[in-house]
Design an enzyme around this catalytic site. Structure first.
Site, short mmCIF file in Angstrom:
data_model
loop_
_atom_site.label_atom_id
_atom_site.label_comp_id
_atom_site.label_asym_id
_atom_site.label_seq_id
_atom_site.Cartn_x
_atom_site.Cartn_y
_atom_site.Cartn_z
CG HIS A 221 -6.88 -3.82 0.97
ND1 HIS A 221 -6.80 -4.27 2.27
CD2 HIS A 221 -5.60 -3.85 0.51
CE1 HIS A 221 -5.55 -4.54 2.59
NE2 HIS A 221 -4.79 -4.31 1.54
CG ASP A 223 -1.92 -4.96 -1.53
OD1 ASP A 223 -2.72 -4.43 -0.74
OD2 ASP A 223 -1.09 -5.83 -1.19
CG HIS A 284 -5.03 -8.79 1.11
ND1 HIS A 284 -4.93 -8.40 -0.21
CD2 HIS A 284 -4.27 -7.91 1.80
CE1 HIS A 284 -4.16 -7.34 -0.31
NE2 HIS A 284 -3.74 -7.00 0.90
NE ARG A 294 -0.31 -10.63 11.48
CZ ARG A 294 -0.68 -9.93 10.41
NH1 ARG A 294 -1.40 -8.83 10.55
NH2 ARG A 294 -0.33 -10.32 9.21
C1 LIG Z 1 1.93 3.01 -3.10
C2 LIG Z 1 0.84 2.88 -2.38
C3 LIG Z 1 0.07 1.61 -2.20
C4 LIG Z 1 -1.02 1.99 -1.23
C5 LIG Z 1 -1.25 3.43 -1.58
C6 LIG Z 1 0.19 3.96 -1.64
C7 LIG Z 1 0.78 4.03 -0.21
C8 LIG Z 1 -0.02 3.21 0.78
C9 LIG Z 1 -0.49 1.87 0.23
C10 LIG Z 1 -1.65 1.27 1.01
C11 LIG Z 1 -1.23 0.46 2.26
C12 LIG Z 1 -2.47 -0.15 2.92
C13 LIG Z 1 -3.46 -0.76 1.92
C14 LIG Z 1 -3.68 0.17 0.72
C15 LIG Z 1 -4.80 -0.37 -0.18
C16 LIG Z 1 -3.93 1.58 1.18
O1 LIG Z 1 -4.97 2.12 1.38
O2 LIG Z 1 -2.68 2.20 1.34
C17 LIG Z 1 -2.35 0.36 0.02
C18 LIG Z 1 -2.32 1.19 -1.27
C19 LIG Z 1 -2.54 0.41 -2.56
O3 LIG Z 1 -2.07 -0.71 -2.72
O4 LIG Z 1 -3.20 0.99 -3.42
O1 LIG Z 2 -1.03 -6.93 7.96
C1 LIG Z 2 -1.31 -7.66 7.03
O2 LIG Z 2 -1.14 -8.87 7.07
C2 LIG Z 2 -1.90 -7.09 5.76
C3 LIG Z 2 -1.40 -5.71 5.43
C4 LIG Z 2 -1.89 -5.23 4.10
O3 LIG Z 2 -2.72 -5.84 3.48
C5 LIG Z 2 -1.34 -4.00 3.51
O4 LIG Z 2 -0.55 -3.29 4.16
O5 LIG Z 2 -1.71 -3.72 2.34
FE LIG Z 3 -2.81 -5.17 1.37
#
Ligand SMILES: C=C1C[C@]23C[C@H]1CC[C@H]2[C@@]12CCC[C@@](C)(C(=O)O1)[C@H]2[C@@H]3C(=O)O
Ligand SMILES: O=C(O)CCC(=O)C(=O)O
Ligand SMILES: [Fe+2]
Length: 349
Positions: A221, A223, A284, A294
């Site tokens: 994905h 961010d 990533h 981890r």
């Molecule tokens: C403020 C955020 C950023 C979110 C959504 C919300 C809370 C959780 C974050 C994440 C965390 C894990 C990857 C991601 C891709 C996901 O699915 O949830 C992130 C997402 C984003 O970067 O869009």
């Molecule tokens: O655990 C990791 O190294 C990546 C986590 C991640 O990509 C995320 O939380 O958006």
């Molecule tokens: Fe991420």
């Protein structure tokens, strides 16, 4: 005890990878990884930090940051708290499950909806509402539990505060190279709305996996915010980024190994928009290991919720994306996921 039926499993005690966690080969670790690629390292105390960041964000969309000023004991303590949280019994963590419509809580992150298989990880999101509310569900009782709770809250608050300062510093450095001349601060009004910037902390736990090559810790994905600052537990590999290429070269995954004293910074989709495509958000994922547990802590930083982020361009230049707010963009992502950036492109034909 709440039902454990909804997809949650005691991952740690599994002796094999159940069908629901077995990813098809196309999603697995089968792509070659390379360790020869040079991920940029930026020492932000250097006078040329802004131009180093510019080149890192253009080429990779990810870099290591050093001289970041965050004390190692704080990172260490936050990591310890994260381990403590995930070591609570599953039924306790489920009490803090993310409620519909809410961002905070324990459970599968939104990206999970786009993949047919489950990820070999547990996640906990802390955003918006007071930490204490969530923490009192995890550690409900007074006396001994109360100490655990306040300890957790204090540390996470400190951690967020330090990350906020660093994220702001990094964002200012990136603004130096986008949208032309002058002080970034003067050019983007919202940077003055310091206290309204949105932040979220995502705690991730990747238990050991009996067949790591069959599973995925966190699926591929980007961010979505401006920047993500990631701390990963020492000496354990897991994070990988997709090496940007124009489609002519084979796909290469590059491991981003923990580097002593450094944090990892990801460019998110909104920064790609703000920079009018000059910076690239980085794709990533996290892979898992047979023997190691981890954890990682990702701090997401983005604009105030009502601010429309559009490309910063010089007069006469063409914006290639239409403006959008972070919440609106998250809705688009919830529908289109990978196609989101493409969908807000302005067509100039
Ligand atoms: C403020 C955020 C950023 C979110 C959504 C919300 C809370 C959780 C974050 C994440 C965390 C894990 C990857 C991601 C891709 C996901 O699915 O949830 C992130 C997402 C984003 O970067 O869009
Ligand atoms: O655990 C990791 O190294 C990546 C986590 C991640 O990509 C995320 O939380 O958006
Ligand atoms: Fe991420």
């Amino acid at each position: 005890m709440p039902s454990l039926s909804h997809d949650h499993l005691e991952l740690e005690s599994s002796s094999h990878v159940p069908e629901t966690y077995r990813w098809p080969p196309s999603h697995r670790h089968d792509y070659p990884t390379t360790s020869t690629a040079n991920i940029p390292v930026v020492d932000i105390s250097l006078p040329e930090a802004a131009s180093l960041i510019d080149s890192a964000c253009r080429s990779w969309g990810v870099f290591y940051v050093t001289s970041h000023g965050i004390p190692s004991h704080l990172l260490q303590a936050a990591e310890t708290q994260t381990h403590r949280l995930f070591s609570l019994p599953l039924h306790r963590k489920l009490l803090a499950s993310r409620r519909p419509g809410s961002i905070s809580g324990f459970g599968r992150p939104p990206l999970s909806a786009f993949f047919p298989k489950l990820m070999w990880s547990e996640g906990f999101t802390l955003a918006g509402n007071p930490l204490n509310e969530v923490a009192s569900t995890l550690w409900p009782e007074p006396d001994h539990d109360h100490d655990s709770r306040s300890h957790f809250c204090e540390l996470m608050d400190d951690y967020k505060k330090s990350m906020r300062d660093l994220a702001r510093k990094l964002l200012r450095l990136t603004l130096a190279s986008i949208g032309g001349h002058g002080d970034g601060e003067e050019r983007v009004g919202w940077l003055g709305l310091k206290d309204q910037m949105i932040e979220a902390l995502q705690l991730n736990s990747y238990p050991p996996c009996p067949e790591p090559e069959k599973a995925i810790g966190m699926a591929t994905h980007t961010d979505s915010g401006f920047l993500t600052i990631l701390h990963q537990s020492g000496n354990m590999e897991g994070l990988q980024v997709l090496q940007p290429n124009d489609g002519s070269d084979p796909i290469q995954w590059v491991p981003i190994r923990p580097m002593a004293g450094a944090l990892v910074v990801h460019v998110g989709d909104l920064l790609q928009i703000l920079s009018n495509g000059r910076f690239k958000s980085v794709r990533h994922r996290a892979v898992v290991s047979r023997s190691e547990h981890r954890v990682s802590m990702a701090y997401f930083y983005g604009p105030p919720s009502d601010v429309k982020v559009g490309p910063m361009v010089l007069p006469g230049q063409c914006p290639i994306y239409r403006p959008t707010t972070w919440p609106e963009y998250l809705e688009i992502r919830a529908r289109l996921f990978d196609g989101s950036l493409e969908s807000i492109k302005i067509s100039h034909t």
